[in-house]
Design a protein around this motif. Sequence first.
Motif, short mmCIF file in Angstrom:
data_model
loop_
_atom_site.label_atom_id
_atom_site.label_comp_id
_atom_site.label_asym_id
_atom_site.label_seq_id
_atom_site.Cartn_x
_atom_site.Cartn_y
_atom_site.Cartn_z
N LEU A 210 0.84 -1.20 0.00
CA LEU A 210 0.00 0.00 0.00
C LEU A 210 0.88 1.25 0.00
CD1 LEU A 210 -2.93 -1.05 2.35
CD2 LEU A 210 -2.49 -1.56 -0.07
N ALA A 211 0.24 2.39 -0.28
CA ALA A 211 1.00 3.63 -0.47
C ALA A 211 1.55 4.20 0.83
CB ALA A 211 0.10 4.66 -1.16
N GLU A 212 1.06 3.71 1.96
CA GLU A 212 1.57 4.18 3.25
C GLU A 212 3.03 3.76 3.41
OE1 GLU A 212 2.39 5.98 5.92
OE2 GLU A 212 0.24 6.03 6.38
N GLU A 213 3.94 4.73 3.51
CA GLU A 213 5.36 4.43 3.61
C GLU A 213 5.85 4.41 5.05
OE1 GLU A 213 7.47 7.08 1.10
OE2 GLU A 213 6.75 6.13 -0.77
N HIS A 214 5.02 4.87 6.00
CA HIS A 214 5.41 4.79 7.40
C HIS A 214 5.22 3.37 7.91
CE1 HIS A 214 4.85 9.16 7.03
NE2 HIS A 214 5.63 9.26 8.07
N SER A 215 5.99 3.03 8.90
CA SER A 215 5.77 1.77 9.58
C SER A 215 4.45 1.84 10.35
CB SER A 215 6.93 1.49 10.55
OG SER A 215 6.73 0.25 11.19
N VAL A 216 3.63 0.82 10.22
CA VAL A 216 2.32 0.80 10.86
C VAL A 216 2.26 -0.40 11.79
CG1 VAL A 216 -0.17 0.56 10.55
CG2 VAL A 216 1.16 1.97 8.96
N ASP A 217 2.10 -0.13 13.07
CA ASP A 217 1.98 -1.18 14.07
C ASP A 217 0.53 -1.20 14.54
OD1 ASP A 217 2.24 -3.06 16.00
OD2 ASP A 217 3.46 -1.85 17.37
N ASP A 218 -0.34 -1.78 13.73
CA ASP A 218 -1.76 -1.82 14.05
C ASP A 218 -2.39 -2.96 13.26
OD1 ASP A 218 -4.12 -1.07 15.25
OD2 ASP A 218 -4.60 0.49 13.80
N GLN A 219 -3.54 -3.42 13.74
CA GLN A 219 -4.35 -4.33 12.94
C GLN A 219 -5.32 -3.45 12.16
OE1 GLN A 219 -6.70 -7.20 15.10
NE2 GLN A 219 -6.95 -8.50 13.31
N ALA A 220 -4.97 -3.18 10.92
CA ALA A 220 -5.78 -2.27 10.11
C ALA A 220 -7.20 -2.81 9.97
CB ALA A 220 -5.15 -2.10 8.73
N ALA A 221 -8.14 -1.91 9.73
CA ALA A 221 -9.54 -2.27 9.51
C ALA A 221 -9.95 -1.76 8.13
CB ALA A 221 -10.43 -1.65 10.59
N TRP A 222 -11.07 -2.28 7.64
CA TRP A 222 -11.56 -1.88 6.32
C TRP A 222 -12.68 -0.85 6.51
CZ3 TRP A 222 -9.80 -3.93 1.54
CH2 TRP A 222 -8.83 -4.93 1.66
N LEU A 223 -12.49 0.30 5.89
CA LEU A 223 -13.56 1.30 5.85
C LEU A 223 -14.65 0.85 4.90
CD1 LEU A 223 -14.62 4.11 6.66
CD2 LEU A 223 -13.27 5.06 4.77
N ASP A 224 -14.25 0.29 3.76
CA ASP A 224 -15.13 -0.34 2.78
C ASP A 224 -14.25 -1.26 1.95
OD1 ASP A 224 -13.82 1.30 0.82
OD2 ASP A 224 -15.21 2.92 1.31
#
Length: 272
Positions: A210-224
């Motif tokens: 995905l386009a997010e270049e930062h490190s993400v420490d989360d369980q992402a969720a779906w908006l849609d």
Amino acid sequence: MASVPAARPDATPTVSSTLCDRFYAAHDTAICLQRGGALPATYATVLDHSLHQVRQVKTAGFPNRARVSASGTMVSWTTFVQGDSYLADDFSTRTSILDTRTGRLIDNVESIPLTLDGKPYHAADVNYWGITFAADDNTFYATVRTGGRTYLVQGDYRAWTARTLRENVECPSLSPDGTRIVFKKRVNASANRPWRLYVLDLRTMQETPLAEEHSVDDQAAWLDDRTVMYGRPRQSGGEWDVWAVAADGGGEPRVLIHDASSPASVGGDVGL
């Protein structure tokens, strides 16, 4: 807990009096994780559509992940039971599943028979976290870690079995149409920026960064079905915002909701 309309995420949030360290909701069920007690402990509270308590479970450790199946029937939560940081490699987890239809509580999913790379697998260091449920309220996906490696597992609740599907997948979250998983992938050994968000197509097993270049420490969720959302701390300190990015790898990440974390899309609103 708070909510904003999904179509107007910049609207003034509707705020409840319930405080959660981690939150998720779907259909008419919510799960709220709160720290509590003198020793590290977590209260996992299941709430109905009116935010009335249905059940509360006390477990060891710190709140980490929470999920509810799309029907509101299956609930899961994860705590860290050793240490308060999992940037080190010595953490341990406890992941529970509650079936609200029967009241059956599985306190620790580590009892599930695991098949790793096609072979039955047993080890003392197996840890699970970050469950996400399919629409059938039976199939689930999660992370399993053993031998210093992480894997995406597919579980069968009724048969009580699990098998690995792929290595280097953490915190999966199944899309509303059930065809893809957004997950965080370890891309380097750094303690500061180790993870990037990817989407895995379960039909082709192809990954898309995905386009997010930062490190993400989360369980992402779906908006849609086209957009994922996730919490990201500000560089200035411990405050968090909820960000959104396209699930096809295009576009640019954007702040969806300021001063928020633990997003969940519920009936046209985003719960936080």
